[in-house]
Structure formats: C-alpha cells, structure tokens
Enzyme design. Structure first.
Site, PDB file in Angstrom:
ATOM      1  N   LEU A  65       5.423   1.394   4.373  1.00  0.00           N
ATOM      2  CA  LEU A  65       5.920   0.060   4.007  1.00  0.00           C
ATOM      3  C   LEU A  65       6.906   0.117   2.837  1.00  0.00           C
ATOM      4  CD1 LEU A  65       2.840  -2.327   4.424  1.00  0.00           C
ATOM      5  CD2 LEU A  65       4.751  -1.981   5.970  1.00  0.00           C
TER       6      LEU A  65
ATOM      7  N   ALA B  61      10.218   3.253  -2.624  1.00  0.00           N
ATOM      8  CA  ALA B  61      11.564   2.715  -2.848  1.00  0.00           C
ATOM      9  C   ALA B  61      11.487   1.357  -3.540  1.00  0.00           C
ATOM     10  CB  ALA B  61      12.306   2.597  -1.518  1.00  0.00           C
TER      11      ALA B  61
ATOM     12  N   ASP C 268      15.210   3.173   3.655  1.00  0.00           N
ATOM     13  CA  ASP C 268      14.245   2.404   2.857  1.00  0.00           C
ATOM     14  C   ASP C 268      14.931   1.720   1.671  1.00  0.00           C
ATOM     15  OD1 ASP C 268      12.353   3.470   4.549  1.00  0.00           O
ATOM     16  OD2 ASP C 268      10.952   4.025   2.966  1.00  0.00           O
TER      17      ASP C 268
ATOM     18  N   PRO D  70       0.835  -1.210   0.000  1.00  0.00           N
ATOM     19  CA  PRO D  70       0.000   0.000   0.000  1.00  0.00           C
ATOM     20  C   PRO D  70       0.870   1.260   0.000  1.00  0.00           C
ATOM     21  CG  PRO D  70      -0.216  -1.214   2.087  1.00  0.00           C
ATOM     22  CD  PRO D  70       0.660  -2.035   1.203  1.00  0.00           C
TER      23      PRO D  70
ATOM     24  N   SER E 245       6.721   1.540  -0.267  1.00  0.00           N
ATOM     25  CA  SER E 245       6.274   1.261  -1.642  1.00  0.00           C
ATOM     26  C   SER E 245       7.071   2.062  -2.673  1.00  0.00           C
ATOM     27  CB  SER E 245       4.779   1.520  -1.804  1.00  0.00           C
ATOM     28  OG  SER E 245       4.520   2.894  -1.802  1.00  0.00           O
TER      29      SER E 245
END
Ligand code: PMV
Length: 317
Positions: free
Chosen positions: A106, A110, A152, A101, A108
C-alpha cells in the site's frame, strides 16, 4: 512557530506491477482512506541542529544524527537538506505516524518519505514542488528497493490515478466513471525488495518467458487505460483476472492471496488480483454496483485481517 503537518495517501496498483520495473505501463491510484503524516515542531530551546525523530508506530525515538544515514526517514531528511542547501536542520521535533500497514503493497514507505519531505521543506520555508518531492522520494525508494520503477512515489506525490511508464513524463488518468475497489490484506508482511529480486532472478534465468509475461501485463494495462478513459469500468474485472493469472505465472502469488482472490470472485466481484509486490500483502477486487460490503465480508471470512472499500476517481490531493 506553529507545527507544520504534511500528509500523503497510500496507494494500490490496479494493473501492471512487476512488468512496470521492465518498462511496461502500469496503472496505480491513491488510497486516501489510509495515510502517512509528518508533523514538525520547532524546539527553540533545543540545541541547534538537533532534530528529534519519533515514529511511535515502529518504536522509533531517536535523533537524526543517531540514525544510520540510509534509514528511510534520515534519508528523506538529508535529501531535503541537500536539495535546499541547508547544512544542519534547525532544532525541532519530527513526529511520523501512518495508518498505512507497512510491507503490504500500500505504499507506506513512499508515503512516509513524501510526508517527511513536504513537512521539512515547508518548515524550512521552501515547500518543494511536486516534481521535486517525487524525485527526492524516488531517491529514498532506491535505497530500499534496489530497482524501483518509481510508480509508488509518483502516484502518492500527485494524489491522482496515474498511467505510469518508467522514465516517461507522468500521465494522470481521468476517470469519468468512478468505480469501487475492495482491498483485502492477507496480513502476511511481504517486503517489495524480496519479490522484485526473485522476479529479476527468474527473468535472468528465462528471459524470453518473462519478457512475454511482461508484454501481456503491459497490454492489459493499455486496455485498462482505454476502458477507464471511456468509462467502461465493467471490462476492468476480466482484465484484473487476466493480470492476476500473469502474476501467478511470474511466481509472486501465495496461498493466502489465492484464497482471498477466489473468495472475492465467489462473492460476486467481477474481477480480482493481487496488488503490489505480491507473496503476501494486499489483493484488490472490483466491486459491482452494490456488492462492496458483501465482498469485504467474504474477504474477512476467508482470512483478510483488514479490508478497505475505496473509490477510484479522478480526485485531487
Ligand atoms: O510497493 P509495492 O509492493 O506496491 O510494489 C511496487 C510495485 C512493483 O512493481 C512490484 C515494484 C516497482 O518498483 O514498481
């Protein structure tokens, strides 16, 4: 020429977000249960140099030339072309999908960059080594986050838990005693740049207080590293709780995050904290031996729009 696919996992920050931007250590781990995927297919009949980019999840259907140069996907493509000294991409279709998401801590952004960088460099016959993949993804991160620490792109490139200090060589973290984390998504999108910018302004207005908060978070990350290395995972719970308290003081929690963190603790999690930029996005809870499902159910009952039960281990890509 067959299609070339590359994948990149999501990630969570276990300890030390925000403080890591100011040079303190942090610990992050890949989350392989979610991922970004880039697939590149040659289009020999297409006009030379026209790369079509489709990302159905975000409604993107364009050519490279039509995208602004600082669009994250265009930036990733141009970074690879520059790196390999290629003037124009060959005609092809690039499809990007992600089960991570967006804007939720979380990783996303990178992960998409890294999947694109890997797929395109392989497609051009020069798959880049991890070190260069990581460096190019960091350049793309900078366009969008202003002052990212680089955690990240590092944890996602290497696909292993990392003990990360900005600007220092990467240290992957051996996890002799794997442990289980339950991730709960508040469903509130929270772009990292917003909370990172707010923390910067607060730090400028009150440096002594924020430096002390960053020091405390860094100390917790150091202690957590020791606990992980010797397999003393029980002690991670109180360290998570302490780290969450510091993040609250930094002003990056939210009512939704508080509700989920509280629900996880009440369901028996030995510790819980927000993870990533905060304000929304995800929180994480340490699970005991047998209570991951119970914690996940409690998070859903408390409003989590999605939960993921994931194992933290030394793993590999
Ligand atoms: O991308 P997020 O939301 O997981 O945030 C990254 C962690 C921060 O420490 C808040 C920012 C950074 O660049 O390290």
């Amino acid at each position: 020429m067959p299609a070339i696919s590359a994948y990149a996992p999501g990630k969570i920050i276990l300890f030390g977000e925000h403080a890591v931007v100011y040079g303190r250590p942090a610990i992050a781990a890949p989350v392989k249960d979610v991922q970004a995927r880039a697939m590149l297919q040659a289009n020999p009949k297409g006009p030379h140099g026209v790369l079509k980019i489709r990302a159905p999840d975000i409604g993107l259907d364009s050519t490279l030339d039509e995208l602004p140069r600082d669009h994250p996907m265009a930036a990733a493509v141009f970074a690879v072309l520059r790196e390999l000294g290629v003037a124009r991409p060959p005609a092809g279709n690039l499809k990007v999908t992600a089960s991570i998401p967006p804007a939720s801590g979380l990783g996303s952004g990178a992960a998409v960059s890294i999947a694109v960088i890997r797929a395109l460099s392989a497609f051009l016959g020069s798959p880049l080594p991890d070190e260069r993949v990581c460096a190019l993804a960091f350049e793309v991160e900078k366009l969008h986050h202003g002052t990212p620490s680089g955690i990240d792109n590092t944890v996602i490139t290497y696909g292993m838990p990392v003990f990360f200090v900005k600007g220092e060589p990467i240290e992957t973290l051996h996890v002799p005693q794997p442990f289980t984390i339950v991730i709960g998504d508040t469903g509130v999108p929270s772009p990292t740049a917003g909370s990172v910018g707010d923390v910067r302004r607060a730090w400028q207005a009150g440096k002594a207080r924020y430096e002390a908060l960053f020091d405390s978070a860094g100390g917790i990350a150091e202690a957590a590293r020791q606990s992980i290395l010797i397999g003393l995972t029980e002690s991670l719970g109180p360290l998570m709780d302490a780290n969450h308290g510091i993040l609250r003081k930094m002003g990056v929690s939210s009512p939704e995050l508080e509700r989920l963190v509280e629900a996880a603790r009440e369901a028996g999690a030995p510790g819980a904290k927000l993870s990533g930029g905060g304000r929304g996005g995800n929180m994480i809870a340490l699970a005991g031996r047998n209570n991951a499902e119970t914690i996940a159910s409690a998070l859903q009952a408390a409003g989590a729009v999605r939960t993921i039960i994931t194992q933290i281990s030394s793993g590999g890509k």
